[in-house]
Design a protein around this motif. Structure first.
Motif, PDB file in Angstrom:
ATOM      1  N   ASP A 184     -30.991  49.719   5.113  1.00 38.30           N
ATOM      2  CA  ASP A 184     -32.143  50.049   5.942  1.00 38.30           C
ATOM      3  C   ASP A 184     -32.798  51.344   5.474  1.00 38.30           C
ATOM      4  O   ASP A 184     -32.133  52.285   5.060  1.00 38.30           O
ATOM      5  CB  ASP A 184     -31.642  50.206   7.383  1.00 38.30           C
ATOM      6  CG  ASP A 184     -32.761  50.165   8.396  1.00 38.30           C
ATOM      7  OD1 ASP A 184     -33.627  51.045   8.339  1.00 38.30           O
ATOM      8  OD2 ASP A 184     -32.767  49.243   9.224  1.00 38.30           O
ATOM      9  N   PHE A 185     -34.117  51.372   5.562  1.00 35.65           N
ATOM     10  CA  PHE A 185     -34.884  52.559   5.195  1.00 35.65           C
ATOM     11  C   PHE A 185     -34.401  53.785   5.975  1.00 35.65           C
ATOM     12  O   PHE A 185     -34.295  54.881   5.432  1.00 35.65           O
ATOM     13  CB  PHE A 185     -36.364  52.293   5.490  1.00 35.65           C
ATOM     14  CG  PHE A 185     -37.294  53.234   4.801  1.00 35.65           C
ATOM     15  CD1 PHE A 185     -37.421  53.201   3.416  1.00 35.65           C
ATOM     16  CD2 PHE A 185     -38.018  54.160   5.515  1.00 35.65           C
ATOM     17  CE1 PHE A 185     -38.267  54.083   2.767  1.00 35.65           C
ATOM     18  CE2 PHE A 185     -38.869  55.047   4.875  1.00 35.65           C
ATOM     19  CZ  PHE A 185     -38.990  55.014   3.501  1.00 35.65           C
ATOM     20  N   LEU A 187     -31.442  54.310   7.098  1.00 33.12           N
ATOM     21  CA  LEU A 187     -30.139  54.752   6.580  1.00 33.12           C
ATOM     22  C   LEU A 187     -30.339  55.684   5.389  1.00 33.12           C
ATOM     23  O   LEU A 187     -29.609  56.668   5.223  1.00 33.12           O
ATOM     24  CB  LEU A 187     -29.309  53.546   6.141  1.00 33.12           C
ATOM     25  CG  LEU A 187     -28.293  53.017   7.140  1.00 33.12           C
ATOM     26  CD1 LEU A 187     -27.619  51.779   6.598  1.00 33.12           C
ATOM     27  CD2 LEU A 187     -27.257  54.079   7.454  1.00 33.12           C
ATOM     28  N   LYS A 204     -21.896  55.244  -1.913  1.00 34.45           N
ATOM     29  CA  LYS A 204     -21.463  55.122  -0.518  1.00 34.45           C
ATOM     30  C   LYS A 204     -22.301  54.118   0.264  1.00 34.45           C
ATOM     31  O   LYS A 204     -21.882  53.640   1.304  1.00 34.45           O
ATOM     32  CB  LYS A 204     -21.520  56.485   0.169  1.00 34.45           C
ATOM     33  CG  LYS A 204     -20.443  57.426  -0.332  1.00 34.45           C
ATOM     34  CD  LYS A 204     -19.983  58.362   0.766  1.00 34.45           C
ATOM     35  CE  LYS A 204     -18.993  59.380   0.244  1.00 34.45           C
ATOM     36  NZ  LYS A 204     -17.652  58.818   0.061  1.00 34.45           N
ATOM     37  N   LEU A 205     -23.508  53.835  -0.214  1.00 38.59           N
ATOM     38  CA  LEU A 205     -24.408  52.988   0.562  1.00 38.59           C
ATOM     39  C   LEU A 205     -24.796  51.718  -0.199  1.00 38.59           C
ATOM     40  O   LEU A 205     -24.536  50.606   0.249  1.00 38.59           O
ATOM     41  CB  LEU A 205     -25.650  53.800   0.920  1.00 38.59           C
ATOM     42  CG  LEU A 205     -26.492  53.289   2.065  1.00 38.59           C
ATOM     43  CD1 LEU A 205     -25.666  53.228   3.329  1.00 38.59           C
ATOM     44  CD2 LEU A 205     -27.693  54.202   2.275  1.00 38.59           C
ATOM     45  N   PRO A 208     -21.563  49.277  -1.612  1.00 40.97           N
ATOM     46  CA  PRO A 208     -20.891  48.450  -0.598  1.00 40.97           C
ATOM     47  C   PRO A 208     -21.835  47.432   0.037  1.00 40.97           C
ATOM     48  O   PRO A 208     -21.431  46.304   0.329  1.00 40.97           O
ATOM     49  CB  PRO A 208     -20.410  49.460   0.442  1.00 40.97           C
ATOM     50  CG  PRO A 208     -20.481  50.790  -0.196  1.00 40.97           C
ATOM     51  CD  PRO A 208     -21.486  50.720  -1.294  1.00 40.97           C
ATOM     52  N   ALA A 209     -23.112  47.830   0.235  1.00 40.56           N
ATOM     53  CA  ALA A 209     -24.061  46.915   0.871  1.00 40.56           C
ATOM     54  C   ALA A 209     -24.346  45.706  -0.010  1.00 40.56           C
ATOM     55  O   ALA A 209     -24.705  44.641   0.478  1.00 40.56           O
ATOM     56  CB  ALA A 209     -25.360  47.651   1.194  1.00 40.56           C
ATOM     57  N   ARG A 286     -11.606  42.303   3.519  1.00 39.32           N
ATOM     58  CA  ARG A 286     -11.005  43.632   3.368  1.00 39.32           C
ATOM     59  C   ARG A 286     -12.009  44.729   3.709  1.00 39.32           C
ATOM     60  O   ARG A 286     -11.633  45.824   4.106  1.00 39.32           O
ATOM     61  CB  ARG A 286     -10.509  43.834   1.919  1.00 39.32           C
ATOM     62  CG  ARG A 286      -9.261  43.055   1.568  1.00 39.32           C
ATOM     63  CD  ARG A 286      -8.066  43.470   2.408  1.00 39.32           C
ATOM     64  NE  ARG A 286      -7.762  44.891   2.301  1.00 39.32           N
ATOM     65  CZ  ARG A 286      -6.946  45.403   1.390  1.00 39.32           C
ATOM     66  NH1 ARG A 286      -6.337  44.628   0.534  1.00 39.32           N
ATOM     67  NH2 ARG A 286      -6.732  46.699   1.348  1.00 39.32           N
ATOM     68  N   MET A 287     -13.296  44.430   3.523  1.00 36.58           N
ATOM     69  CA  MET A 287     -14.329  45.419   3.840  1.00 36.58           C
ATOM     70  C   MET A 287     -14.786  45.310   5.290  1.00 36.58           C
ATOM     71  O   MET A 287     -15.803  45.882   5.664  1.00 36.58           O
ATOM     72  CB  MET A 287     -15.529  45.234   2.902  1.00 36.58           C
ATOM     73  CG  MET A 287     -15.254  45.725   1.492  1.00 36.58           C
ATOM     74  SD  MET A 287     -16.622  45.360   0.389  1.00 36.58           S
ATOM     75  CE  MET A 287     -17.864  46.476   1.025  1.00 36.58           C
ATOM     76  N   GLY A 288     -14.048  44.553   6.068  1.00 33.60           N
ATOM     77  CA  GLY A 288     -14.322  44.546   7.505  1.00 33.60           C
ATOM     78  C   GLY A 288     -15.396  43.600   7.961  1.00 33.60           C
ATOM     79  O   GLY A 288     -15.909  43.748   9.064  1.00 33.60           O
ATOM     80  N   ARG A 290     -17.273  40.475   9.524  1.00 30.39           N
ATOM     81  CA  ARG A 290     -16.965  39.645  10.674  1.00 30.39           C
ATOM     82  C   ARG A 290     -16.515  38.268  10.192  1.00 30.39           C
ATOM     83  O   ARG A 290     -17.195  37.643   9.403  1.00 30.39           O
ATOM     84  CB  ARG A 290     -18.243  39.507  11.490  1.00 30.39           C
ATOM     85  CG  ARG A 290     -18.096  38.692  12.720  1.00 30.39           C
ATOM     86  CD  ARG A 290     -19.454  38.589  13.382  1.00 30.39           C
ATOM     87  NE  ARG A 290     -19.247  38.469  14.792  1.00 30.39           N
ATOM     88  CZ  ARG A 290     -19.998  39.038  15.703  1.00 30.39           C
ATOM     89  NH1 ARG A 290     -21.010  39.766  15.352  1.00 30.39           N
ATOM     90  NH2 ARG A 290     -19.747  38.871  16.963  1.00 30.39           N
ATOM     91  N   PRO A 291     -15.339  37.819  10.627  1.00 33.24           N
ATOM     92  CA  PRO A 291     -14.912  36.490  10.161  1.00 33.24           C
ATOM     93  C   PRO A 291     -15.874  35.418  10.645  1.00 33.24           C
ATOM     94  O   PRO A 291     -16.258  35.424  11.823  1.00 33.24           O
ATOM     95  CB  PRO A 291     -13.524  36.318  10.784  1.00 33.24           C
ATOM     96  CG  PRO A 291     -13.393  37.379  11.808  1.00 33.24           C
ATOM     97  CD  PRO A 291     -14.398  38.442  11.538  1.00 33.24           C
TER      98      PRO A 291
END
Lengths: 292, 277
Positions: A184-185, A187, A204-205, A208-209, A286-288, A290-291
């Motif tokens: 997101d802008f 962020l 960091k952003l 992962p995204a 592993r990165m959390g 949502r299943p």
């Protein structure tokens, strides 16, 4: 569990339908040849005998499913895997250039995407060429790559892997550019209030995204890699690999061999896509994520 | 909110009610014009006001009046077109350290657990992790998120996510907290609850808060000072010093005093409209 059962029934129904249509089609497709053969041999079979004949030809126009399965089983499990008659051997050859090409293509795709996201000039100058590269028929490029590289003494795995990479880097570039730009802008603004440098924002952003985007495009890329590897095997003089097997079999009208090579190729592709999907699912979990 | 005796207040800020009305943020003739392809679009007409130390200033105005732009200017994320903003007597030219921001959406990173999200500013700024970790855990406890430190954002409700975002804005102990309609996306029940919590948090930490909203009751309930803005291009139509006591139960909203301030805010908003039409 329920969703699996919900899926199995419709899928099996469709498979059963396809096989039924296939068996009917096989009779009609193979009938003209069989009639000629019977006329020459002066045989007049009953209808049932005729149907059986259309299902047992050595080089049918459309082999019956059980002929393909039998051939596939024989050349996969009953032949030594190192033999040139083994589909395992040919799949292995194709798989090695697929994986090398996939690795090259993915790394190249990620690097290009990182460049495009960070350097506006690259975005404008690279992107049209990248799109154009995919509009050129791979069948036209593959022989040239093989021939040119053979002229400078590079043969075997590398040229095929390059063709694979040529096809597989594209989805990775597109997916990764989208993924790296997905934060997101606001962020990015938030990161600026922390006085974060570009490297920090990247690691960091952005990285992962982009992970879910990367795995989605890698699924497409690995299937494209396999196509590239098979196409790359066609002009090499049909030495080894699923592509070579397909070409060789078509030379001698060994349609059953062609079909079982085709199935081997499809199975390898399905296996690779499922594998990439599983790795992606594991990493995202592993990165959390949502299943689902 | 849990009643915990936490040393969240840094010594410099602990002077409490004895503080003088020292302006922390000075806004002097600040205007903002966006350059677009269709020409220049004025967003803010020249603004002049101060935000004093420890004050809870609420900017209230209709959607699109440039409230968010104002916060971005104060944060140093945007340069003003004219005028200057001073924070702690220094002219703002780029994002500065002493500020925490909360946006309308929580903007938590989905791959980080709650505690890791709250620790994000500490990591990026390179502050001592262990020391601030304790602070982060204290903050999480203060907003009632204890027990959720190791949950991922999707496991939290909207209100809980926003509380985590508030912890993230406070973790590096900034003097100033900027809040851009932080509860705008939440339902009224959750919003009331979080408003109450925010006042307690403010009372305990003594931050200077600049809060933007388009809700009149929220503005009156939270503020020590209200700046009322007109529609785009925004200008200040009224500045109201709140006479409400610092101790504010939710039902203060039914008192005469509260309704009188709310009425004046509404008048200010109406004045802005008639000016434009």
């Amino acid at each position: 569990m329920d969703s699996a059962r919900e899926k199995i029934i419709p899928v099996t129904a469709i498979v059963a339908l396809i096989i039924a249509v296939w068996y009917v089609a096989a009779i009609f497709m193979n009938a003209p040849v069989q009639r000629d053969m019977n006329k020459r041999a002066d045989i007049t079979p009953t209808t049932l005998e005729f149907v059986v004949q259309t299902y047992t030809q050595a080089k049918p126009i459309l082999p019956a499913p059980h002929q393909i399965v039998a051939n596939f089983y024989k050349s996969t499990f009953e032949v030594k895997p190192t033999s040139r008659r083994s589909l395992v051997y040919h799949s292995g050859v194709t798989l090695s250039s697929t994986l090398l090409g996939f690795a090259l293509g993915t790394v190249l795709g990620i690097l290009i995407a990182v460049g495009i996201v960070h350097v506006p000039a690259l975005d404008r100058s690279f992107m049209p060429w990248i799109v154009a590269s995919q509009t050129i028929p791979i069948l036209a490029i593959a022989p040239m790559v093989i021939v040119v590289l053979a002229a400078v003494g590079v043969t075997g795995l590398i040229p095929k892997a390059l063709i694979s990479a040529y096809l597989s880097f594209f989805p990775v570039v597109v997916g990764m550019v989208k993924g790296l730009r997905s934060p997101d802008f606001l962020l990015l603004d938030l990161m600026r209030t922390y006085n974060a440098g570009r490297a920090t924002v990247f690691w960091k952003l952005r990285v992962p995204a982009s992970v879910p985007f990367l795995f989605a495009s890698m699924k497409v890329a690995i299937a494209a890699s396999l196509v590239g590897a098979i196409v790359g095997e066609l002009p090499t003089g049909a030495v080894a690999g699923i592509g070579a097997k397909l070409l060789g079999a078509s030379y001698y009208s060994q349609t059953i061999d062609m079909w079982s090579a085709l199935i081997a190729g499809s199975l390898v592709a399905a296996l690779l896509v499922v594998l990439v999907g599983a790795v992606g699912g594991f990493v995202e979990k592993r990165m959390g994520a949502r299943p689902s | 909110m849990k009643q915990t005796n936490l040393k969240i207040v840094s010594d410099a800020q602990a002077s409490g009610s004895a503080r003088s009305a020292r302006p922390v943020i000075e806004i002097k003739g600040v205007s903002k014009t966006y350059k677009t392809q269709d020409g220049e679009v004025p967003s803010l007409r020249p603004l002049d006001f101060d935000i004093n130390e420890g004050e809870f200033l609420v900017v209230v105005g209709p959607s699109g009046c440039g409230k968010s732009t104002l916060l971005k200017l104060i944060a140093g994320l945007l340069p003003p077109s004219a005028g200057e903003i001073r924070v702690e007597n220094r002219v703002v030219t780029s994002p500065h350290r002493d500020v925490g921001i909360v946006f309308q959406s929580a903007l938590l990173l989905p791959w980080r657990r709650v505690l890791e999200n709250v620790m994000m500013p500490v990591e990026v700024k390179g502050l001592p992790i262990e020391e601030y970790r304790r602070r982060a855990l204290d903050l999480i406890k203060m907003v009632g998120l204890d027990g959720f430190e190791r949950k991922y954002p999707w496991q939290l409700s909207g209100g809980m996510q926003q509380r985590a975002a508030i912890c993230r804005a406070l973790v590096h102990d900034p003097k100033i907290v900027l809040m851009d309609e932080p509860f705008g996306a939440l339902d009224e029940i959750v919003r009331d609850h979080l408003n109450e919590q925010l006042l307690e948090l403010w009372a305990r930490t003594d931050k200077t808060i600049c809060f933007v909203t388009h809700s009149i009751p929220e503005a009156v309930y939270l503020s020590t000072k209200i700046v009322v803005m007109s529609p785009r291009p925004g200008r200040v139509t009224d500045v109201i010093e709140s006479t409400l006591p610092k101790e504010r139960p939710l039902d203060i909203r039914e008192t005469e005093e509260f309704l009188a301030i709310a009425h004046r805010v509404r008048e200010g908003l109406r004045a802005g409209h008639s000016y434009d039409e």
